[in-house]
Design a protein around this motif. Structure first.
Motif, PDB file in Angstrom:
ATOM      1  N   VAL A  77       0.842  -1.200   0.000  1.00 21.09           N
ATOM      2  CA  VAL A  77       0.000   0.000   0.000  1.00 21.09           C
ATOM      3  C   VAL A  77       0.878   1.251   0.000  1.00 21.09           C
ATOM      4  O   VAL A  77       0.646   2.205  -0.764  1.00 21.09           O
ATOM      5  N   ARG A  78       1.902   1.264   0.851  1.00 20.54           N
ATOM      6  CA  ARG A  78       2.802   2.426   0.903  1.00 20.54           C
ATOM      7  C   ARG A  78       3.517   2.604  -0.428  1.00 20.54           C
ATOM      8  O   ARG A  78       3.710   3.740  -0.895  1.00 20.54           O
ATOM      9  N   GLU A  79       3.950   1.494  -1.047  1.00 20.21           N
ATOM     10  CA  GLU A  79       4.679   1.574  -2.307  1.00 20.21           C
ATOM     11  C   GLU A  79       3.871   2.270  -3.388  1.00 20.21           C
ATOM     12  O   GLU A  79       4.439   2.943  -4.249  1.00 20.21           O
ATOM     13  N   CYS A  80       2.560   2.096  -3.367  1.00 20.67           N
ATOM     14  CA  CYS A  80       1.766   2.737  -4.427  1.00 20.67           C
ATOM     15  C   CYS A  80       1.053   3.993  -3.931  1.00 20.67           C
ATOM     16  O   CYS A  80       0.048   4.419  -4.501  1.00 20.67           O
ATOM     17  N   GLY A  81       1.590   4.601  -2.880  1.00 19.49           N
ATOM     18  CA  GLY A  81       1.143   5.926  -2.479  1.00 19.49           C
ATOM     19  C   GLY A  81      -0.024   5.973  -1.525  1.00 19.49           C
ATOM     20  O   GLY A  81      -0.579   7.049  -1.286  1.00 19.49           O
ATOM     21  N   GLY A  82      -0.408   4.832  -0.949  1.00 18.35           N
ATOM     22  CA  GLY A  82      -1.511   4.805  -0.013  1.00 18.35           C
ATOM     23  C   GLY A  82      -1.066   4.889   1.433  1.00 18.35           C
ATOM     24  O   GLY A  82       0.132   4.873   1.741  1.00 18.35           O
ATOM     25  N   VAL A  83      -2.037   4.959   2.317  1.00 19.69           N
ATOM     26  CA  VAL A  83      -1.785   5.004   3.756  1.00 19.69           C
ATOM     27  C   VAL A  83      -2.409   3.757   4.377  1.00 19.69           C
ATOM     28  O   VAL A  83      -3.635   3.628   4.411  1.00 19.69           O
ATOM     29  N   PRO A  84      -1.593   2.809   4.860  1.00 16.21           N
ATOM     30  CA  PRO A  84      -2.154   1.596   5.456  1.00 16.21           C
ATOM     31  C   PRO A  84      -2.660   1.827   6.880  1.00 16.21           C
ATOM     32  O   PRO A  84      -2.058   2.582   7.645  1.00 16.21           O
ATOM     33  N   LEU A  85      -3.778   1.210   7.205  1.00 18.24           N
ATOM     34  CA  LEU A  85      -4.331   1.239   8.552  1.00 18.24           C
ATOM     35  C   LEU A  85      -4.446  -0.199   9.025  1.00 18.24           C
ATOM     36  O   LEU A  85      -5.319  -0.945   8.577  1.00 18.24           O
TER      37      LEU A  85
END
Length: 410
Positions: free
Chosen positions: A218-226
């Motif tokens: 998720v972080r690799e593609c620009g998201g914010v993991p919860l």
């Protein structure tokens, strides 16, 4: 709900379902925070870049015609009439037979149309210079608008901002930029056998690999993991965590419980949420057939296989493009262009599904070679040792050794 199980769709059909979702909202951020963000609006240059004609070399600003025929044996002799300072508009003007000292990046004085590198010059005294090589008009200079013209679209909406785009925006004076909000992805690992990473597993238990692998993707593609933690194979506990995801995330990734066994609860839980609609349960890919996509309001809930390699491949070929869609970018199987390589051995496949085979790349004299890595989808080592994936089309029965394949970097 059981009658809906495994109405298998192709990957392209799954991608088509993305249009049922709305794009993420936009927000304005400082340029310094723009790296890897997705532009929500096109950027139009409001000025020429660069805004003035400038030298690309240290040397002398000249009129090109004054250097024609110059050589080491018969140099052109020019009068030095001054020097250009950095960050200054030259007050001097060149006429026939004149030259001015100029640094790299300096603005050409009026009358000059080119620059001669200092390596091809020799100052005879403070007022004269010998030019031993001719230059053409506009040689060693950058003209106004050579990068971008005023009124030109410099960057399209949907562009992921790399360092070079950040530099361009700085050059255009963009202190703030309008980008898509980063997608928030809730992550839940299911299964009575899964324990936290800090815990020593007892016989029959496994540490939670999937949550952390998926969070990194998720972080690799620009998201914010919860990370919402672990959910046992109990309907009520999984539903509670899904409700948390519904309240705080744009996407929810649930690993495990997506198949058709008696303890596979993901679909039943998701269909119990208000305003839920099953878009996908079963995809014609391997690994990853028992994948679920449920639309709940404007939120996308993904049920991923519990086996780590399967979950990560499904993320690569389905969830990553879904996050790209929400951010307004083009859909693709990976970042950047695939790498071409020659397959080292035959690989069999079943018709009717796309096979995503993990491969390791190695350099040979003839070019890159892709070595298939075989192993069960529960083994993360098959991905640790891989450089990418190759896709075998669903109408093919396999690939032959020596074929050129496109490798999706992972």
């Amino acid at each position: 709900m059981k009658t809906n199980f495994f109405k298998v769709k192709t990957r392209e059909q799954v991608w088509g379902e993305f249009q049922r979702f709305s794009l993420l909202d936009t927000e304005e951020v400082p340029l310094a925070q723009g790296l890897n963000r997705i532009l929500a609006e096109p950027i139009v240059s409001n000025e020429d870049l660069p805004p003035f004609i400038r030298s690309t070399v240290d040397g002398y600003a000249v009129r090109a015609q004054d250097t024609f025929g110059a050589s080491e044996s018969l140099p052109s002799l020019l009068e030095i009439v001054g020097e250009v300072g950095m960050g200054e508009v030259p007050a001097l003007e060149l006429s026939n037979g004149k030259a001015a000292r100029i640094p790299t990046g300096g603005m050409l004085p009026a009358g000059a149309d080119s620059a001669v590198m200092v390596e091809y010059t020799e100052e005879l005294d403070q007022k004269s210079v010998a030019i031993s090589r001719s230059v053409a008009p506009l040689e060693n200079v950058i003209r106004p608008g050579d990068d971008f013209r005023a009124g030109q679209v410099a960057l399209q909406a949907g562009r992921r901002l790399r360092a070079q785009e950040i530099g361009l925006l700085a050059g255009l004076g963009q202190e703030k930029i309008t980008v898509r909000r980063q997608p928030k992805a809730a992550i839940i690992s299911t299964g009575d056998e899964i324990v936290p990473v800090e815990q020593d597993p007892r016989p029959g238990e496994l540490r939670d690999i999937n949550s952390h692998s998926l969070a990194a993707m998720v972080r690799e593609c620009g998201g914010v993991p919860l990370l919402l933690g672990l959910a046992p194979d109990q309907f009520s506990e999984l539903r509670t965590k899904c409700q948390q995801a519904l309240d705080g995330a744009d996407i929810c990734l649930i690993s495990g419980g997506s198949s058709v066994g008696s303890r596979d609860l993901t679909l039943d839980v998701l269909t119990s949420l208000n305003h839920s609609e099953v878009l996908v349960h079963g995809v014609a890919i391997s690994p990853g057939k028992p994948t679920i996509l449920v639309k709940t309001g404007e939120k996308g809930f993904w049920g991923l296989p519990g086996h780590v390699a399967s979950a990560m491949v499904v993320f690569q070929v389905l969830v990553r493009p879904f996050m790209s869609y929400l951010s307004g970018t083009a859909l693709s199987l990976g970042e950047g262009r695939p790498i071409q390589a020659r397959l080292s051995r035959n690989v069999a496949s079943k018709q009717g599904r796309e096979d995503f085979v993990r491969v390791r790349l190695r350099q040979e004299d003839s070019g890159l070679t892709a070595d298939p890595i075989f192993g069960e989808s529960a083994l993360i080592s098959t991905l640790v040792n891989a450089d990418g994936l190759i896709c075998i089309h669903r109408h093919a029965e396999g690939l032959y050794a020596g074929e050129t394949v496109e490798v999706i970097r992972i």
